[in-house]
Scaffold this active site. Structure first.
Site, PDB file in Angstrom:
ATOM      1  N   LYS A   1       0.740  -1.322   0.461  1.00  0.00           N
ATOM      2  CA  LYS A   1       0.048   0.046   0.132  1.00  0.00           C
ATOM      3  C   LYS A   1       0.867   0.954   0.115  1.00  0.00           C
ATOM      4  CE  LYS A   1      -2.369  -0.840   3.241  1.00  0.00           C
ATOM      5  NZ  LYS A   1      -1.397  -2.533   3.810  1.00  0.00           N
TER       6      LYS A   1
ATOM      7  N   ARG B   1      -0.429  -9.265  13.747  1.00  0.00           N
ATOM      8  CA  ARG B   1      -0.908  -7.713  12.645  1.00  0.00           C
ATOM      9  C   ARG B   1      -2.329  -8.880  11.885  1.00  0.00           C
ATOM     10  NH1 ARG B   1       4.863  -5.034  10.382  1.00  0.00           N
ATOM     11  NH2 ARG B   1       2.924  -3.925   8.687  1.00  0.00           N
TER      12      ARG B   1
ATOM     13  N   ARG C   1      11.875  -5.482   3.603  1.00  0.00           N
ATOM     14  CA  ARG C   1      11.183  -4.011   4.069  1.00  0.00           C
ATOM     15  C   ARG C   1      12.231  -2.826   5.223  1.00  0.00           C
ATOM     16  NH1 ARG C   1       5.280  -1.962   4.880  1.00  0.00           N
ATOM     17  NH2 ARG C   1       5.787  -2.915   7.272  1.00  0.00           N
TER      18      ARG C   1
ATOM     19  N   ARG D   1      -9.279   0.810   9.129  1.00  0.00           N
ATOM     20  CA  ARG D   1      -8.509  -0.804   9.122  1.00  0.00           C
ATOM     21  C   ARG D   1      -9.502  -0.816  10.041  1.00  0.00           C
ATOM     22  NH1 ARG D   1      -2.816   0.332   8.881  1.00  0.00           N
ATOM     23  NH2 ARG D   1      -1.329  -1.321   9.275  1.00  0.00           N
TER      24      ARG D   1
ATOM     25  N   ARG E   1      11.273  -1.030  10.185  1.00  0.00           N
ATOM     26  CA  ARG E   1      10.317  -1.117  10.870  1.00  0.00           C
ATOM     27  C   ARG E   1      10.280  -1.747  12.270  1.00  0.00           C
ATOM     28  NH1 ARG E   1       4.619   0.498   8.150  1.00  0.00           N
ATOM     29  NH2 ARG E   1       4.017  -0.537   9.732  1.00  0.00           N
TER      30      ARG E   1
HETATM   31  P1  AMP Z   1       1.038   0.790   8.339  1.00  0.00           P
HETATM   32  O1  AMP Z   1       2.230   1.647   9.437  1.00  0.00           O
HETATM   33  O2  AMP Z   1      -0.210   1.032   8.411  1.00  0.00           O
HETATM   34  O3  AMP Z   1       1.629  -1.105   8.533  1.00  0.00           O
HETATM   35  O4  AMP Z   1       1.055   0.542  10.525  1.00  0.00           O
HETATM   36  C1  AMP Z   1       1.689   0.482  11.537  1.00  0.00           C
HETATM   37  C2  AMP Z   1       0.416   0.035  12.719  1.00  0.00           C
HETATM   38  O5  AMP Z   1       0.402   1.505  13.246  1.00  0.00           O
HETATM   39  C3  AMP Z   1      -0.202  -0.362  12.566  1.00  0.00           C
HETATM   40  O6  AMP Z   1       0.279  -2.214  13.035  1.00  0.00           O
HETATM   41  C4  AMP Z   1      -1.368  -0.194  13.749  1.00  0.00           C
HETATM   42  O7  AMP Z   1      -0.338  -0.613  14.868  1.00  0.00           O
HETATM   43  C5  AMP Z   1      -1.367   1.640  13.807  1.00  0.00           C
HETATM   44  N1  AMP Z   1      -2.372   2.017  13.045  1.00  0.00           N
HETATM   45  C6  AMP Z   1      -1.857   2.323  11.650  1.00  0.00           C
HETATM   46  N2  AMP Z   1      -2.926   2.673  11.396  1.00  0.00           N
HETATM   47  C7  AMP Z   1      -4.138   2.529  11.840  1.00  0.00           C
HETATM   48  C8  AMP Z   1      -5.530   2.489  11.977  1.00  0.00           C
HETATM   49  N3  AMP Z   1      -6.327   2.771  10.600  1.00  0.00           N
HETATM   50  N4  AMP Z   1      -6.245   1.947  12.558  1.00  0.00           N
HETATM   51  C9  AMP Z   1      -5.030   0.940  13.843  1.00  0.00           C
HETATM   52  N5  AMP Z   1      -4.054   0.942  14.237  1.00  0.00           N
HETATM   53  C10 AMP Z   1      -3.503   1.957  13.224  1.00  0.00           C
END
Ligand code: AMP
Length: 241
Positions: A33, A192, A148, A108, A181
């Site tokens: 994404k 996740r 990554r 999400r 990360r």
């Molecule tokens: P991402 O970078 O999108 O993979 O997000 C990393 C982490 O941020 C996720 O595993 C969640 O802990 C938190 N996070 C990001 N976006 C959301 C969301 N829309 N709702 C809840 N937690 C989020």
């Protein structure tokens, strides 16, 4: 390229009369994404809004929000809906979203999707939001997640297996250090995926049930996936809603 710098890019010639408008990029952790959002941002000059990036920015600055989110994120769990909804609300109040934007990693949960659906008219969004789901099988996702690496400055995303930088650990674009990360470990990935299956998969079904949804195969090379997404967006914008 950061989300903030995106607004300064001009739309590509390829899309002289085509603007994607508000776009949701959906899919499991690691489907690409963020990479695809960066490509769309560069091509169309609309900003990427990544809730994960905003949260990581808060962690890096040591804000209260960042402190509250870090533990959950490191464990692979979701941050409470209210926190991310408020963040998105604040981001959509900026002036650079009028020609469209790419939401990456939001919504999400069904509660976030419902919140977004009810608030979009208030944000003055036109044309309506469209959603593209990127699909990749789970074994490949793990390889993508653990491989990554991200530039600490321009945020360009690499993968040590499939898209390595020329010099290990160094960004090809600006020479800055690459970082991994803290939630890109196998253990956090398992959590996740659990959160994805129980909480985020229903969001995909929510948008699939609308006539503003398309799905693309994310296993193809990055440029091919990008082309599929752009065709999906063009077809979505041509169809009547
Ligand atoms: P991402 O970078 O999108 O993979 O997000 C990393 C982490 O941020 C996720 O595993 C969640 O802990 C938190 N996070 C990001 N976006 C959301 C969301 N829309 N709702 C809840 N937690 C989020």
């Amino acid at each position: 390229m950061t989300s903030d710098s995106a607004a300064h890019h001009s739309p590509a010639q390829a899309g002289t009369t085509f603007l994607p408008g508000p776009v949701l990029l959906l899919g499991a952790p690691g489907v690409g994404k963020g990479t695809q959002a960066q490509l769309l941002m560069a091509e169309f000059g609309i900003p990427q809004i990544s809730t994960g990036d905003i949260l990581r920015g808060n962690i890096a600055r040591g804000t209260e929000l960042g402190k509250a989110a870090k533990e959950l994120m490191d464990k692979g769990q979701l941050v409470p809906d209210q926190i991310v909804n408020d963040m998105v609300q604040a981001r959509l109040d900026n002036d650079d979203v009028h020609a469209g934007y790419i939401l990456d990693g939001f919504p999400r949960t069904l509660a976030q999707a419902t919140w977004l659906d009810t608030h979009l008219p208030i944000f003055g969004e036109t044309p309506p939001l469209v959603a593209v789901n990127i699909r990749v099988d789970e074994a490949e996702l793990l390889r993508r997640i653990t491989g990554r690496r991200t530039c600490t400055v321009c945020k360009h995303i690499y993968n040590i297996y499939s898209h390595p930088p020329v010099k290990p650990g160094v960004c090809d674009i600006d020479g800055s250090t690459l970082s991994q990360r803290s939630d890109d470990t196998e253990a956090a990935f398992a959590e996740r995926m659990k959160a994805y299956v129980s909480l985020t998969a229903p969001v995909i079904e929510h948008y699939r049930a609308s006539n503003r949804f398309r799905e693309v195969d994310g296993a193809a090379p990055v440029e091919e996936v990008a082309e599929s997404i752009v065709s999906a967006l063009k077809s979505l914008r041509q169809s009547k809603h």
